[in-house]
Design an enzyme around this catalytic site. Structure first.
Site, PDB file in Angstrom:
ATOM      1  N   SER A 100     -35.927 -28.681 -12.904  1.00 37.29           N
ATOM      2  CA  SER A 100     -34.846 -29.499 -12.344  1.00 37.29           C
ATOM      3  C   SER A 100     -33.557 -29.417 -13.163  1.00 37.29           C
ATOM      4  O   SER A 100     -32.987 -28.344 -13.302  1.00 37.29           O
ATOM      5  CB  SER A 100     -35.355 -30.936 -12.203  1.00 37.29           C
ATOM      6  OG  SER A 100     -34.427 -31.718 -11.535  1.00 37.29           O
ATOM      7  N   ASP A 241     -28.133 -30.070  -9.026  1.00 40.21           N
ATOM      8  CA  ASP A 241     -28.904 -29.883 -10.259  1.00 40.21           C
ATOM      9  C   ASP A 241     -29.712 -28.582 -10.120  1.00 40.21           C
ATOM     10  O   ASP A 241     -29.566 -27.854  -9.136  1.00 40.21           O
ATOM     11  CB  ASP A 241     -29.798 -31.102 -10.524  1.00 40.21           C
ATOM     12  CG  ASP A 241     -30.944 -31.208  -9.550  1.00 40.21           C
ATOM     13  OD1 ASP A 241     -30.756 -30.841  -8.371  1.00 40.21           O
ATOM     14  OD2 ASP A 241     -32.043 -31.637  -9.949  1.00 40.21           O
ATOM     15  N   ASP A 243     -32.637 -27.648  -9.297  1.00 36.64           N
ATOM     16  CA  ASP A 243     -33.516 -27.317  -8.169  1.00 36.64           C
ATOM     17  C   ASP A 243     -32.999 -27.894  -6.857  1.00 36.64           C
ATOM     18  O   ASP A 243     -33.707 -27.879  -5.843  1.00 36.64           O
ATOM     19  CB  ASP A 243     -34.961 -27.755  -8.430  1.00 36.64           C
ATOM     20  CG  ASP A 243     -35.117 -29.265  -8.509  1.00 36.64           C
ATOM     21  OD1 ASP A 243     -34.121 -29.947  -8.817  1.00 36.64           O
ATOM     22  OD2 ASP A 243     -36.226 -29.767  -8.257  1.00 36.64           O
ATOM     23  N   ASP A 245     -32.483 -30.776  -5.514  1.00 36.24           N
ATOM     24  CA  ASP A 245     -32.898 -31.965  -4.772  1.00 36.24           C
ATOM     25  C   ASP A 245     -31.833 -33.049  -4.915  1.00 36.24           C
ATOM     26  O   ASP A 245     -31.835 -34.033  -4.200  1.00 36.24           O
ATOM     27  CB  ASP A 245     -34.293 -32.476  -5.186  1.00 36.24           C
ATOM     28  CG  ASP A 245     -34.445 -32.698  -6.667  1.00 36.24           C
ATOM     29  OD1 ASP A 245     -33.492 -32.442  -7.423  1.00 36.24           O
ATOM     30  OD2 ASP A 245     -35.535 -33.126  -7.089  1.00 36.24           O
TER      31      ASP A 245
HETATM   32 MG    MG Z   1     -33.969 -32.001  -9.458  1.00 33.88          MG
END
Ligand code: MG
Length: 457
Positions: A100, A241, A243, A245
């Site tokens: 992340s 960020d 990844d 999400d």
């Molecule tokens: Mg994330």
């Protein structure tokens, strides 16, 4: 629900995380794959973010899954929410190799359930038991799983977002997208282009060394994005960020939008269309509650962690409640009509739709969201449980919320004190309508906590 997460030894609120080659080795990931493959049957989708250690770790998890008889589809580099979307539509489970927002040397594993949500506490504890006391069912040569090739899956995710909105709704807009060298390079520019926007990318090539900015989309890291928004006259800038999400925004004046305000802006729009429950952790600023109540809707609080938000949303809906929105005060927002997880790509698309629908600029929209003072602090101590007990006694006449740690609620401010489950640390958040008021409350807590930690030294 609030206490069970603290029993986990390996998996934290967001899966397993560690420095690659040190805490997080291919051997460990292989064992996670074997454990998951022993507990799950069918076809498991795997994916990764852009970190340099991603390929190795994907191979390790695939080896574990295949050797225990699961079939595997390797979705390659893609955002976590894209894998979650694909799993909920096509697969029996998923494993995402990502750390992340952590720095480049980190990596991690996040396990996805067949409905696309992150694996819950109960199943995670079972998985950990398999990892620490392995009873793997390694299959004989006739029953080993197959890798199934399924190209073009990422397109399904992009189309799955774009179809929620009127055709070319963003055709009057210019958007600067900063995916920060992460997997959103492959999705967010495509989503917004398909919605009709003119898209300019910054840090838009996948690169696990993150040469331009770190995976955490902090205001300091987004100065180039802010400059580019101004110089290009764009409607807004968006950054993800590591990844994707989460999504954070720079408004048309080049100002970073604090994430609780971002949440409030989306929540207000959603609640104006449909009244219902907004679900968020106890750590989210009161800004969101003020805005949501103003629109005649309600807020339901959960323990800290997006998994608790997503699962509470589902639970309330199963009980027949109208749940319109969820998320955290860090740019991780959940749109229940799309899927039950934080989704940065969907958040980007929704921003285009809100601006087009209201006809207002982002800076105009954010101006009417109340601004509050948020103080965050942490203290290194192993006396977390004692501190929490003592605070419960000291503040027994105040209004308390014990959903996660202890939240002391007053008219104009609240303070949340939580003990970390994975390290000797207490985290403190104070949310107030003025900075002065917050500072006094913070100091009062610090004085009390330091008395306890010093007395027992
Ligand atoms: Mg994330």
């Amino acid at each position: 629900m609030s206490n069970s997460k603290y029993q986990k030894r390996l998996f934290g609120t967001n899966g397993v995380r560690g420095v690659c080659g040190k805490d997080l080795t291919p051997e460990l990931v292989l064992v996670i794959g074997e454990a998951l493959g022993t507990l799950r049957k069918g076809c498991i989708a795997v994916g990764r973010d852009t970190r340099t250690s991603g390929e190795t770790l994907v191979m390790a998890i695939k080896a574990g899954l295949l050797s225990t008889g699961c079939d595997v589809v390797d979705c390659g580099v893609l955002p976590t929410p894209a894998l979650q979307y694909l799993v909920s539509a096509h697969f029996e489970g998923g494993a995402m190799i990502t750390a992340s927002h952590n720095p480049p040397e980190y990596n991690g594993v996040k396990i996805i359930d067949s409905d696309g949500t992150e694996m819950g506490d109960e199943d995670t504890l079972k998985l950990e038991q398999q990892i620490f006391e392995p009873t793997f069912s390694l299959k004989p040569w006739t029953q080993i799983g197959h890798e199934i090739h399924s190209p073009g899956l990422i397109r399904t995710y992009i189309d799955g977002i774009v179809h929620h909105f009127p055709e070319k709704v963003g055709s009057q807009m210019t958007v600067i997208v900063d995916p920060g060298y992460g997997p959103a390079c492959l999705t967010t520019p495509g989503i917004l282009t398909d919605m009709g926007c003119k898209v300019i990318t910054l840090n838009g090539i996948t690169d696990g060394t993150f040469p331009g900015r770190m995976p955490e989309p902090s205001p300091e890291g987004l100065k180039d994005l802010a400059k580019l928004v101004i110089s290009s006259g764009a409607n807004f800038g968006i950054a993800h960020d590591g990844d994707a999400d989460r999504a954070v925004f720079i408004d048309n004046c080049g100002q970073f939008i604090e994430e609780n305000q971002e949440f409030a802006l989306f929540a207000r729009y959603v609640c104006q269309q449909k009244k219902g429950a907004v679900v968020t952790p106890v750590s989210t600023s009161k800004t969101v509650e003020i805005v949501v109540k103003n629109e005649g809707s309600t807020v339901t609080y959960t323990p800290v962690g997006s998994i608790y938000v997503a699962r509470t949303m589902r639970l309330l809906m199963d009980e027949g409640e109208e749940v319109v929105f969820g998320g955290e005060g860090n740019g991780g927002l959940i749109f229940p009509g799309h899927q039950f997880c934080r989704d940065g790509g969907m958040t980007a698309a929704m921003m285009v739709f809100i601006l087009a629908s209201t006809g207002q600029t982002l800076s105009q929209l954010i101006e009417s969201i109340p601004k509050r003072s948020i103080i965050k602090d942490k203290i290194k101590t192993s006396l977390g449980p004692q501190v929490l007990e003592s605070l419960k006694v000291k503040y027994s006449n105040d209004k308390l919320d014990l959903t996660d740690g202890i939240k002391i609620i007053r008219d104009t401010s609240w303070a949340l004190v939580r003990a970390s489950g994975t390290e000797p640390m207490i985290r403190i958040i104070v949310d107030s309508d003025t900075h002065e008021c917050g500072k006094i409350f913070h100091q009062e807590l610090m004085n009390h906590i330091s008395k306890i930690t010093e007395n027992t030294r």
